[in-house]
Write a protein that holds these residues in place. Structure first.
Motif, PDB file in Angstrom:
ATOM      1  N   GLY A 194     -22.846  36.017 -26.258  1.00 33.90           N
ATOM      2  CA  GLY A 194     -23.103  35.438 -24.945  1.00 33.90           C
ATOM      3  C   GLY A 194     -24.131  34.321 -25.002  1.00 33.90           C
ATOM      4  O   GLY A 194     -24.299  33.573 -24.036  1.00 33.90           O
ATOM      5  N   PHE A 195     -24.839  34.204 -26.141  1.00 32.74           N
ATOM      6  CA  PHE A 195     -25.796  33.106 -26.304  1.00 32.74           C
ATOM      7  C   PHE A 195     -25.036  31.844 -26.691  1.00 32.74           C
ATOM      8  O   PHE A 195     -24.136  31.869 -27.524  1.00 32.74           O
ATOM      9  N   GLY A 196     -25.422  30.735 -26.091  1.00 34.55           N
ATOM     10  CA  GLY A 196     -24.847  29.451 -26.460  1.00 34.55           C
ATOM     11  C   GLY A 196     -25.959  28.472 -26.774  1.00 34.55           C
ATOM     12  O   GLY A 196     -26.936  28.386 -26.023  1.00 34.55           O
ATOM     13  N   LEU A 197     -25.851  27.770 -27.872  1.00 39.02           N
ATOM     14  CA  LEU A 197     -26.867  26.789 -28.238  1.00 39.02           C
ATOM     15  C   LEU A 197     -26.815  25.622 -27.253  1.00 39.02           C
ATOM     16  O   LEU A 197     -25.805  24.927 -27.172  1.00 39.02           O
ATOM     17  N   PRO A 198     -27.878  25.412 -26.464  1.00 35.81           N
ATOM     18  CA  PRO A 198     -27.855  24.324 -25.481  1.00 35.81           C
ATOM     19  C   PRO A 198     -27.696  22.966 -26.158  1.00 35.81           C
ATOM     20  O   PRO A 198     -28.358  22.687 -27.175  1.00 35.81           O
ATOM     21  N   ALA A 199     -26.822  22.139 -25.622  1.00 30.19           N
ATOM     22  CA  ALA A 199     -26.589  20.814 -26.200  1.00 30.19           C
ATOM     23  C   ALA A 199     -27.868  19.991 -26.167  1.00 30.19           C
ATOM     24  O   ALA A 199     -28.538  19.904 -25.139  1.00 30.19           O
ATOM     25  N   GLY A 200     -28.207  19.419 -27.299  1.00 30.17           N
ATOM     26  CA  GLY A 200     -29.360  18.532 -27.387  1.00 30.17           C
ATOM     27  C   GLY A 200     -30.708  19.220 -27.390  1.00 30.17           C
ATOM     28  O   GLY A 200     -31.746  18.555 -27.329  1.00 30.17           O
ATOM     29  N   SER A 201     -30.731  20.552 -27.451  1.00 27.03           N
ATOM     30  CA  SER A 201     -32.006  21.270 -27.443  1.00 27.03           C
ATOM     31  C   SER A 201     -32.503  21.464 -28.872  1.00 27.03           C
ATOM     32  O   SER A 201     -32.142  22.439 -29.539  1.00 27.03           O
ATOM     33  N   GLU A 202     -33.334  20.549 -29.323  1.00 22.24           N
ATOM     34  CA  GLU A 202     -33.858  20.631 -30.678  1.00 22.24           C
ATOM     35  C   GLU A 202     -34.780  21.830 -30.856  1.00 22.24           C
ATOM     36  O   GLU A 202     -34.820  22.440 -31.930  1.00 22.24           O
ATOM     37  N   ASP A 203     -35.518  22.182 -29.801  1.00 21.61           N
ATOM     38  CA  ASP A 203     -36.432  23.316 -29.894  1.00 21.61           C
ATOM     39  C   ASP A 203     -35.683  24.618 -30.148  1.00 21.61           C
ATOM     40  O   ASP A 203     -36.074  25.418 -31.001  1.00 21.61           O
ATOM     41  N   VAL A 204     -34.607  24.841 -29.398  1.00 19.02           N
ATOM     42  CA  VAL A 204     -33.843  26.077 -29.553  1.00 19.02           C
ATOM     43  C   VAL A 204     -33.133  26.099 -30.905  1.00 19.02           C
ATOM     44  O   VAL A 204     -33.053  27.143 -31.556  1.00 19.02           O
ATOM     45  N   ALA A 205     -32.636  24.955 -31.345  1.00 25.00           N
ATOM     46  CA  ALA A 205     -32.017  24.873 -32.671  1.00 25.00           C
ATOM     47  C   ALA A 205     -33.035  25.189 -33.756  1.00 25.00           C
ATOM     48  O   ALA A 205     -32.749  25.901 -34.727  1.00 25.00           O
ATOM     49  N   SER A 206     -34.238  24.672 -33.574  1.00 18.44           N
ATOM     50  CA  SER A 206     -35.318  24.953 -34.525  1.00 18.44           C
ATOM     51  C   SER A 206     -35.668  26.431 -34.540  1.00 18.44           C
ATOM     52  O   SER A 206     -35.893  27.027 -35.606  1.00 18.44           O
ATOM     53  N   ALA A 207     -35.689  27.060 -33.356  1.00 20.97           N
ATOM     54  CA  ALA A 207     -35.965  28.491 -33.263  1.00 20.97           C
ATOM     55  C   ALA A 207     -34.899  29.284 -34.013  1.00 20.97           C
ATOM     56  O   ALA A 207     -35.206  30.251 -34.724  1.00 20.97           O
ATOM     57  N   GLY A 208     -33.645  28.876 -33.855  1.00 20.82           N
ATOM     58  CA  GLY A 208     -32.552  29.551 -34.558  1.00 20.82           C
ATOM     59  C   GLY A 208     -32.685  29.439 -36.063  1.00 20.82           C
ATOM     60  O   GLY A 208     -32.468  30.410 -36.796  1.00 20.82           O
ATOM     61  N   ALA A 209     -33.054  28.244 -36.525  1.00 17.60           N
ATOM     62  CA  ALA A 209     -33.248  28.040 -37.963  1.00 17.60           C
ATOM     63  C   ALA A 209     -34.388  28.915 -38.476  1.00 17.60           C
ATOM     64  O   ALA A 209     -34.281  29.544 -39.538  1.00 17.60           O
ATOM     65  N   LEU A 210     -35.473  28.983 -37.715  1.00 22.14           N
ATOM     66  CA  LEU A 210     -36.619  29.811 -38.114  1.00 22.14           C
ATOM     67  C   LEU A 210     -36.256  31.294 -38.133  1.00 22.14           C
ATOM     68  O   LEU A 210     -36.655  32.026 -39.040  1.00 22.14           O
ATOM     69  N   ALA A 211     -35.482  31.735 -37.138  1.00 22.22           N
ATOM     70  CA  ALA A 211     -35.062  33.139 -37.105  1.00 22.22           C
ATOM     71  C   ALA A 211     -34.149  33.467 -38.278  1.00 22.22           C
ATOM     72  O   ALA A 211     -34.264  34.533 -38.895  1.00 22.22           O
ATOM     73  N   ALA A 212     -33.254  32.544 -38.601  1.00 18.30           N
ATOM     74  CA  ALA A 212     -32.361  32.750 -39.744  1.00 18.30           C
ATOM     75  C   ALA A 212     -33.157  32.811 -41.047  1.00 18.30           C
ATOM     76  O   ALA A 212     -32.897  33.647 -41.920  1.00 18.30           O
ATOM     77  N   ILE A 213     -34.140  31.928 -41.173  1.00 20.84           N
ATOM     78  CA  ILE A 213     -35.018  31.953 -42.351  1.00 20.84           C
ATOM     79  C   ILE A 213     -35.739  33.291 -42.440  1.00 20.84           C
ATOM     80  O   ILE A 213     -35.813  33.918 -43.501  1.00 20.84           O
ATOM     81  N   ALA A 214     -36.280  33.743 -41.301  1.00 21.19           N
ATOM     82  CA  ALA A 214     -37.040  34.992 -41.282  1.00 21.19           C
ATOM     83  C   ALA A 214     -36.173  36.173 -41.712  1.00 21.19           C
ATOM     84  O   ALA A 214     -36.585  36.988 -42.545  1.00 21.19           O
ATOM     85  N   HIS A 215     -34.979  36.267 -41.159  1.00 20.12           N
ATOM     86  CA  HIS A 215     -34.100  37.385 -41.503  1.00 20.12           C
ATOM     87  C   HIS A 215     -33.744  37.384 -42.990  1.00 20.12           C
ATOM     88  O   HIS A 215     -33.766  38.436 -43.646  1.00 20.12           O
ATOM     89  N   THR A 216     -33.408  36.207 -43.520  1.00 22.96           N
ATOM     90  CA  THR A 216     -33.017  36.163 -44.932  1.00 22.96           C
ATOM     91  C   THR A 216     -34.210  36.406 -45.846  1.00 22.96           C
ATOM     92  O   THR A 216     -34.078  37.075 -46.878  1.00 22.96           O
TER      93      THR A 216
END
Length: 226
Positions: free
Chosen positions: A94-116
Motif C-alpha cells: 500500500g506504500f507508494g514512493l511519492p514522485a519526485g520525493s528525494e527525501d523519501v527515496a533516501s529514507a528507503g535506501a537507508l532502510a534497505a542498507i540497514a536491513h542488509t
C-alpha cells in the motif's frame, strides 16, 4: 558490492538492477549464500520503491533457497533475514514512493542498507542508517516506511547490545540496558504501525524482538521514556 554502492547513493533503480544481475550470476554458479545476499538487497530495494508484491515474491524464493541449503552454516541466519523481508513487505503493502520525493527515496535506501547490514552483523552501519530512515519517514508522514525502518533499527540495537554485554561480561559488569531499551522502543513502534495496517507478519516480527529476554527485561524502561 555494486548494489550496496548504488544504495549509498540513493539510486534505487540502479541498486535493484545491480542486485538482480548479481543474483542471476550467483544462481548460475550455484552460490546459494551469494544468491541470498543479492536477493535480500533486491527485496528491500523493492520495498523502498513501493513494490511490496515483488518483495514478497523474493521472500518466498528466499525461503525455498534456504530450505535447499538448510545444512549450510549461513542458512539459519539467512532464513531469519528472509522472514524479516516478508514481514516488512506486509506493512509496506500500500506504500507508494511519492514522485519526485528525494527525501523519501533516501529514507528507503537507508532502510534497505540497514536491513542488509543487520544480516551481515554490521550494526555499526545499520544503527545510524535505520534511525535516519525512521526519522525521515516519520517527518514525511509515511508510517509504513517508518515501520520498515523500525524493524531494522530494533534488530540493530539487539546486535549492538549483545556486543556491548560481551565486553561488559569480561569486566565482570552487569548487562547494559541502553540498546535493549532502544530495541524495545523501535519494536513497539513497528508493532503499533503493523497492527494499525493489519500487517500480521510485521506484528509477529516485532513481537519476536519484544520477546527476547534482554529486550523484554527492559520493556518497562522503554515505556517510561515514551
Amino acid at each position: 558490492n555494486i548494489a550496496s554502492v548504488q544504495l549509498m547513493r540513493a539510486d534505487l533503480a540502479e541498486a535493484l538492477a545491480a542486485a538482480t544481475a548479481a543474483r542471476e550470476l550467483a544462481a548460475k554458479s550455484k552460490d546459494a549464500e551469494a544468491e541470498l545476499r543479492e536477493l535480500l538487497l533486491a527485496g528491500h530495494t523493492h520495498l523502498a520503491l513501493g513494490e511490496a508484491e515483488q518483495a514478497k515474491t523474493l521472500a518466498r524464493d528466499g525461503l525455498a533457497l534456504c530450505a535447499k541449503a538448510r545444512e549450510a552454516k549461513f542458512a539459519g541466519a539467512a532464513k531469519l533475514a528472509v522472514e524479516v523481508l516478508g514481514a516488512a513487505a506486509s506493512v509496506m503493502e500500500g506504500f507508494g514512493l511519492p514522485a519526485g520525493s528525494e527525501d523519501v527515496a533516501s529514507a528507503g535506501a537507508l532502510a534497505a542498507i540497514a536491513h542488509t547490514q543487520v544480516t551481515f552483523g554490521n550494526f555499526q552501519l545499520a544503527l545510524p542508517a535505520a534511525k535516519a530512515a525512521m526519522d525521515i519517514y516519520e517527518a514525511a508522514g509515511e508510517p509504513r516506511g517508518e515501520a520498515f525502518a523500525a524493524l531494522a533499527l530494533a534488530q540493530a540495537h539487539v546486535l549492538a547490545g549483545i556486543e556491548e554485554d560481551r565486553g561488559r561480561l569480561k569486566m565482570f559488569l552487569p548487562p547494559a540496558t541502553g540498546h535493549a531499551t532502544a530495541a524495545a522502543g523501535a519494536a513497539l513502534r513497528a508493532k503499533e504501525i503493523c497492527t494499525r495496517f493489519g500487517a500480521s507478519p510485521g506484528v509477529a516480527a516485532a513481537q519476536a524482538i519484544l520477546d527476547m529476554e534482554r529486550v523484554n527485561a527492559c520493556l518497562h524502561l522503554s515505556r517510561t521514556r515514551q
